[in-house]
Design a protein around this motif. Structure first.
Motif, short mmCIF file in Angstrom:
data_model
loop_
_atom_site.label_atom_id
_atom_site.label_comp_id
_atom_site.label_asym_id
_atom_site.label_seq_id
_atom_site.Cartn_x
_atom_site.Cartn_y
_atom_site.Cartn_z
N SER A 174 0.84 -1.21 0.00
CA SER A 174 0.00 0.00 0.00
C SER A 174 0.87 1.25 0.00
N GLU A 175 1.94 1.23 0.79
CA GLU A 175 2.82 2.40 0.87
C GLU A 175 3.61 2.58 -0.42
N VAL A 176 4.08 1.48 -0.99
CA VAL A 176 4.84 1.57 -2.23
C VAL A 176 3.95 2.05 -3.37
N PHE A 177 2.72 1.54 -3.42
CA PHE A 177 1.80 1.96 -4.49
C PHE A 177 1.49 3.46 -4.41
N THR A 178 1.42 3.99 -3.21
CA THR A 178 1.16 5.42 -3.06
C THR A 178 2.28 6.24 -3.71
N VAL A 179 3.51 5.80 -3.53
CA VAL A 179 4.65 6.48 -4.15
C VAL A 179 4.58 6.36 -5.68
N LEU A 180 4.28 5.15 -6.16
CA LEU A 180 4.23 4.92 -7.61
C LEU A 180 3.08 5.68 -8.25
N GLU A 181 1.92 5.64 -7.62
CA GLU A 181 0.75 6.30 -8.20
C GLU A 181 0.92 7.82 -8.27
N ALA A 182 1.71 8.36 -7.36
CA ALA A 182 2.00 9.80 -7.42
C ALA A 182 2.81 10.16 -8.66
N GLU A 183 3.46 9.16 -9.25
CA GLU A 183 4.22 9.36 -10.49
C GLU A 183 3.51 8.74 -11.69
N ASP A 184 2.17 8.61 -11.58
CA ASP A 184 1.30 8.18 -12.69
C ASP A 184 1.44 6.70 -13.06
N TRP A 185 1.84 5.87 -12.12
CA TRP A 185 1.82 4.44 -12.38
C TRP A 185 0.40 3.92 -12.22
N GLN A 186 0.00 3.01 -13.12
CA GLN A 186 -1.30 2.33 -13.02
C GLN A 186 -1.10 0.99 -12.33
N VAL A 187 -1.97 0.67 -11.38
CA VAL A 187 -1.89 -0.59 -10.66
C VAL A 187 -2.97 -1.53 -11.17
N PHE A 188 -2.55 -2.71 -11.64
CA PHE A 188 -3.46 -3.72 -12.19
C PHE A 188 -3.46 -4.93 -11.26
N LEU A 189 -4.60 -5.20 -10.66
CA LEU A 189 -4.74 -6.30 -9.71
C LEU A 189 -5.24 -7.53 -10.44
N LEU A 190 -4.44 -8.59 -10.47
CA LEU A 190 -4.87 -9.83 -11.10
C LEU A 190 -5.94 -10.48 -10.23
N ASP A 191 -7.16 -10.53 -10.73
CA ASP A 191 -8.31 -10.99 -9.95
C ASP A 191 -9.24 -11.73 -10.91
N SER A 192 -9.57 -12.97 -10.57
CA SER A 192 -10.40 -13.78 -11.47
C SER A 192 -11.89 -13.49 -11.35
N GLY A 193 -12.26 -12.52 -10.52
CA GLY A 193 -13.67 -12.21 -10.33
C GLY A 193 -14.36 -11.74 -11.61
N ALA A 194 -15.64 -12.02 -11.70
CA ALA A 194 -16.41 -11.70 -12.90
C ALA A 194 -16.48 -10.20 -13.17
N GLN A 195 -16.31 -9.38 -12.14
CA GLN A 195 -16.40 -7.93 -12.31
C GLN A 195 -15.08 -7.33 -12.79
N SER A 196 -14.05 -8.15 -12.88
CA SER A 196 -12.75 -7.64 -13.33
C SER A 196 -12.76 -7.43 -14.84
N GLN A 197 -11.94 -6.51 -15.30
CA GLN A 197 -11.83 -6.20 -16.72
C GLN A 197 -10.96 -7.25 -17.42
N PRO A 198 -11.40 -7.81 -18.54
CA PRO A 198 -10.56 -8.74 -19.28
C PRO A 198 -9.23 -8.09 -19.67
N LEU A 199 -8.17 -8.81 -19.50
CA LEU A 199 -6.83 -8.26 -19.71
C LEU A 199 -6.64 -7.70 -21.11
N HIS A 200 -7.22 -8.37 -22.11
CA HIS A 200 -6.99 -7.94 -23.49
C HIS A 200 -7.66 -6.61 -23.83
#
Length: 262
Positions: A174-200
């Protein structure tokens, strides 16, 4: 060739424990091909090459350069088996210096893809992910809370010599992502749930973090915030006969798909 000293023998035995690896800042790399790959990569400093006295690898022509280049010593077959991580070990073992971690700020200054690991526990999975990440030339690896040690013997063996070639750090995600997101990094969570966006469906990425969760429990809920994208790898056959993909396989597919979009 001299026999390993008593001090060296004691050290080799201790390095199977994480606390001693980090105290000494040393780890073991086992196997002829893996050790030769590490030597070729020049990313890891090797202190000593140890050879199983019964196998006499140092006499083989393709080891002559290495024998001349590094400090070397022999181990008895019994001791080599004791410190080895395999049932039928190859007779070469490298004592390596642990590389330094990078900071979140340094990772944030990069671009491309980074892999983050949330409680990944299987050494084989982590070794495979590091090996695959090396193949795709990713920017870094972030090892989160509960993740197996990157220098565990089984992890190191699974990397097939890729250990040390990728910038890495240990930290609270969580702390590392805060630093990265401040520099416009996108975080993609690999999640098999039906509500997740298809990778392609992801079209392009300049700076992206692929987050891989625990093999049994997936990702922690606290990482699933509104500004982060949950993505899944859809089955091409629709109806699936298994619950989910292996963590390392899922990470490999995601790296393949997203690396072409950076």
């Amino acid at each position: 060739m001299s026999t390993a000293s008593n001090r060296q023998q004691t050290l080799l035995r201790k390095l199977n424990q994480k606390k001693y690896r980090y105290k000494e800042r040393l780890f073991l790399m086992e196997g002829a091909r893996a050790v030769q790959q590490v030597i070729a990569n020049k990313a890891i400093q090797i202190q000593v090459l140890f050879f199983d006295k019964s196998q006499r690898y140092w006499e083989q022509s393709d080891w002559k350069t290495e024998v001349d280049q590094f400090e070397t010593a022999t181990l008895s077959q019994e001791l080599f088996m004791e410190v080895s991580d395999t049932d039928t070990p190859q007779g070469v073992l490298a004592l390596c210096e642990m590389p330094s971690e990078v900071t979140a700020e340094k990772l944030a200054a990069q671009s491309g893809l980074t892999v983050a690991l949330d409680g990944l526990q299987d050494p084989g999975n982590l070794g495979t992910i590091i090996r695959t990440a090396g193949w795709f030339g990713i920017s870094g690896i972030i090892s989160g809370k509960g993740t197996v040690d990157m220098f565990h013997p089984k992890v190191v063996r699974g990397t097939a010599g890729a250990t040390g070639t990728i910038p890495f750090m240990n930290g609270e995600l969580s702390e590392v992502f805060t630093v990265l997101e401040a520099e416009d990094w996108q975080v993609f969570l690999l999640d098999s749930g039906a509500q997740s966006q298809p990778l392609h469906q992801i079209s392009s990425i300049k700076k992206g973090v692929i987050v891989v969760g625990n093999e049994g429990h997936g990702l922690r809920d606290e990482l699933k915030t509104a500004n982060r994208s949950s993505v899944r790898i859809p089955s091409p056959v629709g109806q699936r006969n298994v619950e989910s993909l292996n963590a390392a396989i899922a990470a490999s597919i995601a790296l393949y798909d997203l690396s072409g979009k950076t």
